[in-house]
Design an enzyme around this catalytic site. Structure first.
Site, PDB file in Angstrom:
ATOM      1  N   SER A 188      48.104   0.429  -6.410  1.00  0.00           N
ATOM      2  CA  SER A 188      47.788   1.289  -5.263  1.00  0.00           C
ATOM      3  C   SER A 188      46.587   0.742  -4.498  1.00  0.00           C
ATOM      4  O   SER A 188      45.720   0.069  -5.052  1.00  0.00           O
ATOM      5  CB  SER A 188      47.474   2.711  -5.731  1.00  0.00           C
ATOM      6  OG  SER A 188      48.573   3.277  -6.390  1.00  0.00           O
TER       7      SER A 188
HETATM    8  N1  SAH Z   1      48.587   3.530 -11.068  1.00  0.00           N
HETATM    9  C1  SAH Z   1      49.226   2.268 -10.762  1.00  0.00           C
HETATM   10  C2  SAH Z   1      50.231   2.447  -9.639  1.00  0.00           C
HETATM   11  C3  SAH Z   1      51.470   1.683  -9.898  1.00  0.00           C
HETATM   12  S1  SAH Z   1      52.827   2.024  -8.819  1.00  0.00           S
HETATM   13  C4  SAH Z   1      48.220   1.193 -10.459  1.00  0.00           C
HETATM   14  O1  SAH Z   1      47.050   1.517 -10.210  1.00  0.00           O
HETATM   15  O2  SAH Z   1      48.574   0.012 -10.506  1.00  0.00           O
HETATM   16  C5  SAH Z   1      53.679   3.332  -9.665  1.00  0.00           C
HETATM   17  C6  SAH Z   1      54.080   3.078 -11.079  1.00  0.00           C
HETATM   18  O3  SAH Z   1      54.865   4.207 -11.516  1.00  0.00           O
HETATM   19  C7  SAH Z   1      54.957   1.856 -11.300  1.00  0.00           C
HETATM   20  O4  SAH Z   1      54.381   1.047 -12.285  1.00  0.00           O
HETATM   21  C8  SAH Z   1      56.302   2.444 -11.761  1.00  0.00           C
HETATM   22  O5  SAH Z   1      56.990   1.621 -12.689  1.00  0.00           O
HETATM   23  C9  SAH Z   1      55.866   3.752 -12.390  1.00  0.00           C
HETATM   24  N2  SAH Z   1      56.917   4.779 -12.485  1.00  0.00           N
HETATM   25  C10 SAH Z   1      57.922   5.038 -11.621  1.00  0.00           C
HETATM   26  N3  SAH Z   1      58.665   6.070 -12.064  1.00  0.00           N
HETATM   27  C11 SAH Z   1      58.102   6.484 -13.239  1.00  0.00           C
HETATM   28  C12 SAH Z   1      58.414   7.511 -14.193  1.00  0.00           C
HETATM   29  N4  SAH Z   1      59.446   8.337 -14.035  1.00  0.00           N
HETATM   30  N5  SAH Z   1      57.616   7.630 -15.287  1.00  0.00           N
HETATM   31  C13 SAH Z   1      56.547   6.808 -15.469  1.00  0.00           C
HETATM   32  N6  SAH Z   1      56.217   5.823 -14.606  1.00  0.00           N
HETATM   33  C14 SAH Z   1      56.980   5.650 -13.512  1.00  0.00           C
END
Ligand code: SAH
Length: 215
Positions: A64
Site C-alpha cells: 500500500s
Molecule cells: N498490508 C499489505 C497490503 C497488501 S495488498 C502491505 O502493506 O503490503 C492486500 C493483500 O491482501 C494481498 O497480499 C492479498 O493477497 C491479500 N488478500 C486478498 N484477499 C484476502 C483474503 N480474503 N484474506 C487474506 N488476505 C487477502
C-alpha cells in the site's frame, strides 16, 4: 539488507509529506520514520521506496501507498499493547508499522507465496507480530478474538460479519468497501454495544480486491 543514513533522510522527508497530507498522529509518524520500507520491496524499486506510492510485491499484489498505511493506522487509534488484526499481510509493511506503534499484531494472508516470504522477512528485521496466518481474512481469527481494532488492507465488496463480531466493544474496524469498482470508500465502524455499530464513510482509495474462497 542495509538501512543507511540516506534511507533515514528519505523517511524523514516522507513523514513531512504525510504531515502535509493531513496525518497528525505522532505514533503513526514515528512508526513511519522507523520502518525501513525499502526492505519490504523488490530491490529494483529501492530508489523509489520513500515516494508516496504503491508498488507491486509479486503474486499480483501491491504494498500500500504510505499515505494509505498512515491514514488507516491513524483511524485505528492504536495504543500500546492493543490487539490488532490485519487482513492482507502482503509485504508485511503495514504489519511492521503497527508493530512499531506498540500493537500486538495478528495478520492473515491468503496467498501462500506472500505468506511464506513475509513470514521469513519480518523476524529478520526484528519485527515480531504475535501471529501470522495463512488463510481467509473474511473469517477473521475467532480463536484470538476479540480485538481492539481490525484493519483490512484490500478492497472488500462488503463488510464481513465475522470481523464485526470479533471487535471489542469500543473497538474500531477500518475497511475499504466497494468491491465491484476500482475505487473503494474507507469505512470506519466503531462498536458501541454488543449489537450497535457507528459507521463513518470517509475518503476514496484504490486497493487490490479482497478475494474469497481460495483455500
Ligand atoms: N498490508 C499489505 C497490503 C497488501 S495488498 C502491505 O502493506 O503490503 C492486500 C493483500 O491482501 C494481498 O497480499 C492479498 O493477497 C491479500 N488478500 C486478498 N484477499 C484476502 C483474503 N480474503 N484474506 C487474506 N488476505 C487477502
Amino acid at each position: 539488507m542495509k538501512d543507511t543514513a540516506k534511507h533515514q533522510g528519505l523517511r524523514n522527508q516522507l513523514v513531512s509529506v504525510l504531515q502535509q497530507k493531513g496525518i497528525t498522529d505522532k505514533n503513526v509518524l514515528e512508526a513511519i520514520k522507523k520502518v525501513p520500507r525499502h526492505l519490504f520491496l523488490n530491490s529494483s524499486f529501492e530508489d523509489y521506496a520513500y515516494q508516496d506510492k504503491a508498488f507491486p510485491i509479486g503474486a499480483g499484489q501491491t504494498i500500500s501507498q504510505p499515505y494509505t498505511v498512515a491514514y488507516q493506522s491513524q483511524l485505528l487509534e492504536v495504543q500500546k499493547d492493543h490487539k490488532v488484526l490485519e487482513i492482507g499481510t502482503g509485504s508485511g509493511y503495514q504489519t511492521a508499522v503497527l508493530f512499531a506503534m506498540g500493537a500486538k499484531v495478528y495478520s492473515i494472508e491468503r496467498q501462500s507465496e506472500l505468506f511464506k516470504s513475509t513470514s521469513v522477512l519480518l523476524p529478520k528485521l526484528g519485527i515480531r507480530p504475535k501471529h501470522l496466518t495463512f488463510g481467509d481474512g473474511y473469517k477473521g481469527l475467532p480463536n484470538f478474538a476479540p480485538f481492539d481494532s481490525i484493519i483490512v488492507t484490500a478492497g472488500a465488496p462488503l463488510i464481513p460479519k465475522p470481523l464485526m463480531a470479533q471487535l471489542k466493544i469500543g473497538g474500531r474496524l477500518v475497511i475499504p468497501v466497494g468491491g465491484d469498482g476500482e475505487v473503494q470508500i474507507m469505512n470506519l465502524l466503531i462498536r458501541k454495544t454488543e449489537t450497535q455499530f457507528e459507521k463513518h464513510e470517509l475518503g476514496e482509495f484504490r486497493f487490490v480486491p479482497l478475494l474469497e474462497n481460495k483455500n
